[in-house]
Design an enzyme around this catalytic site. Structure first.
Site, short mmCIF file in Angstrom:
data_model
loop_
_atom_site.label_atom_id
_atom_site.label_comp_id
_atom_site.label_asym_id
_atom_site.label_seq_id
_atom_site.Cartn_x
_atom_site.Cartn_y
_atom_site.Cartn_z
N ARG A 32 3.51 -0.48 -7.80
CA ARG A 32 2.81 0.30 -6.76
C ARG A 32 3.10 1.78 -6.92
NH1 ARG A 32 4.16 -2.12 -1.12
NH2 ARG A 32 2.58 -0.62 -0.48
N GLN B 101 2.49 4.26 8.39
CA GLN B 101 3.14 3.02 7.96
C GLN B 101 3.09 2.92 6.44
OE1 GLN B 101 2.06 -0.50 10.85
NE2 GLN B 101 0.28 0.85 10.71
N HIS C 162 7.91 3.41 7.39
CA HIS C 162 8.25 2.25 6.55
C HIS C 162 8.80 2.67 5.19
CE1 HIS C 162 5.36 -0.59 8.93
NE2 HIS C 162 6.46 -0.32 9.59
N CYS D 93 27.02 8.89 -4.88
CA CYS D 93 28.28 8.13 -4.76
C CYS D 93 28.63 7.37 -6.03
CB CYS D 93 28.23 7.16 -3.58
SG CYS D 93 27.22 5.70 -3.89
N LEU E 186 -12.37 -0.14 10.04
CA LEU E 186 -13.58 -0.73 9.44
C LEU E 186 -14.11 -1.86 10.30
CD1 LEU E 186 -15.00 -0.01 6.83
CD2 LEU E 186 -13.64 -1.72 5.65
N LYS E 187 -13.13 -2.55 10.95
CA LYS E 187 -13.53 -3.67 11.83
C LYS E 187 -12.51 -3.77 12.95
CE LYS E 187 -11.42 -7.44 9.05
NZ LYS E 187 -10.35 -6.70 8.45
N1 APR Z 1 -11.49 2.56 6.62
C1 APR Z 1 -10.87 2.23 7.79
N2 APR Z 1 -10.13 1.11 7.95
C2 APR Z 1 -10.02 0.29 6.88
C3 APR Z 1 -10.64 0.56 5.64
C4 APR Z 1 -11.39 1.75 5.54
N3 APR Z 1 -12.03 2.08 4.41
N4 APR Z 1 -10.34 -0.46 4.78
C5 APR Z 1 -9.57 -1.33 5.46
N5 APR Z 1 -9.38 -0.89 6.73
C6 APR Z 1 -8.57 -1.51 7.80
C7 APR Z 1 -8.69 -3.01 7.88
O1 APR Z 1 -9.79 -3.38 8.71
C8 APR Z 1 -7.35 -3.38 8.52
O2 APR Z 1 -7.42 -3.32 9.93
O3 APR Z 1 -7.23 -1.25 7.48
C9 APR Z 1 -6.41 -2.28 8.03
C10 APR Z 1 -5.44 -2.74 6.96
O4 APR Z 1 -4.60 -3.69 7.55
P1 APR Z 1 -3.31 -4.17 6.76
O5 APR Z 1 -3.67 -4.54 5.38
O6 APR Z 1 -2.62 -5.20 7.65
O7 APR Z 1 -2.37 -2.88 6.63
P2 APR Z 1 -1.47 -2.23 7.76
O8 APR Z 1 -2.06 -2.41 9.12
O9 APR Z 1 -1.16 -0.85 7.34
O10 APR Z 1 -0.12 -3.11 7.66
C11 APR Z 1 0.95 -2.72 8.50
O11 APR Z 1 2.35 -4.41 7.48
O12 APR Z 1 2.89 -5.50 5.57
C12 APR Z 1 3.32 -4.54 6.45
O13 APR Z 1 4.73 -2.75 6.02
C13 APR Z 1 3.45 -3.21 5.78
O14 APR Z 1 2.94 -1.03 6.64
C14 APR Z 1 2.43 -2.34 6.47
C15 APR Z 1 2.25 -3.03 7.80
#
Ligand code: APR
Length: 232
Positions: A59, A91, A109, A139, A202-203
């Site tokens: 990553r 995050q 995070h 250290c 997005l949703k």
């Molecule tokens: N524009 C806006 N929103 C988007 C887009 C986009 N182009 N693409 C995806 N999304 C939204 C999805 O609809 C979803 O709600 O981004 C969100 C991604 O969700 P996750 O994959 O769960 O990521 P996140 O919410 O950041 O996860 C939170 O979980 O695994 C742990 O530590 C990790 O920081 C992470 C935390």
């Protein structure tokens, strides 16, 4: 809004999706290809450090292939031009907010481009691969690990985050599923102090019902629109 108001912005993986970085829980999400228990827990690090380090090395290497998108750029513009309080709580562990120019920013995070010493707690910038048992420059212990907050570990700077939330006039959540606490609860803290709450996604997310307003669409359209409105 007036210009002395305070804004707290929470971002999740969705703000970096249009830059080409995988989210966690969508189609092709990182948690589709890997078990959290294998790559994002203290137990996994102790049991199989090579797998954990390799997951984050991959990553970290990807960061060189991606760039901030219009949503990151818009938040950096807000950071430059908003005279009131502002804190961007991400995050995300990527460096796209910084590369867009955001400064009033914190990574709750952790960060891919940082290595943490499990012996003395020192963090150091890190851009390349991080082999297990790498030596801490402070250290000298061979205890460097990815500077990532694993599940079950305490997120960074929570006091600073709650202080900002408790003084917020506006809370904006961008591109997060609302699946992981404490971040998923920030909207409730903001509501409790009377802040206006807006979600850009997005949703609909798990927490959409808690927001005054949910705007659906890609971050690269919604975030510039919101920043234009705030700075008008
Ligand atoms: N524009 C806006 N929103 C988007 C887009 C986009 N182009 N693409 C995806 N999304 C939204 C999805 O609809 C979803 O709600 O981004 C969100 C991604 O969700 P996750 O994959 O769960 O990521 P996140 O919410 O950041 O996860 C939170 O979980 O695994 C742990 O530590 C990790 O920081 C992470 C935390």
């Amino acid at each position: 809004m007036n210009r002395s108001d305070s804004i707290v912005i929470l971002t999740g993986a969705g703000i970096s999706a249009e830059s080409g970085l995988a989210t966690f829980r969508g189609p092709d999400g990182l948690w589709e290809g890997h078990r959290v228990e294998d790559v994002c827990t203290p137990e996994a690090l102790a049991r199989d450090p090579a797998t954990v380090h390799r997951f984050y090395d991959e990553r970290r290497a990807k960061l060189a292939q991606v760039a901030p998108n219009a949503a990151h750029q818009a938040l950096a513009r807000l950071d430059r031009e908003w005279p009131g309080g502002l804190l961007i709580v991400t995050q995300n562990v990527d460096d796209l907010h910084e590369r867009a120019g955001a400064t009033r920013l914190l990574h709750m995070h952790g960060e891919l481009k940082s290595a943490l010493c499990a012996a003395c707690g020192a963090a150091a910038p890190w851009t390349d691969a991080l082999p297990p048992a790498s030596t801490c420059a402070k250290c000298n212990e061979p205890r460097l690990r990815p500077d990532i907050v694993f599940f079950g570990e305490m997120p960074y700077q929570m006091d600073r985050i709650y202080d900002a939330l408790e003084n917020a006039d506006l809370f904006v959540s961008i591109g997060t599923s609302g699946a992981v606490y404490p971040a998923a609860g920030f909207v409730q803290t903001a509501r409790a102090v009377g802040a206006r709450t807006i979600e850009l996604n997005l949703k609909p997310s798990a927490g959409s019902a808690l927001f005054d307003e949910t705007r659906l669409g890609p971050a690269t359209r919604l975030v510039p629109e919101l920043v234009d409105m705030l700075l008008r």
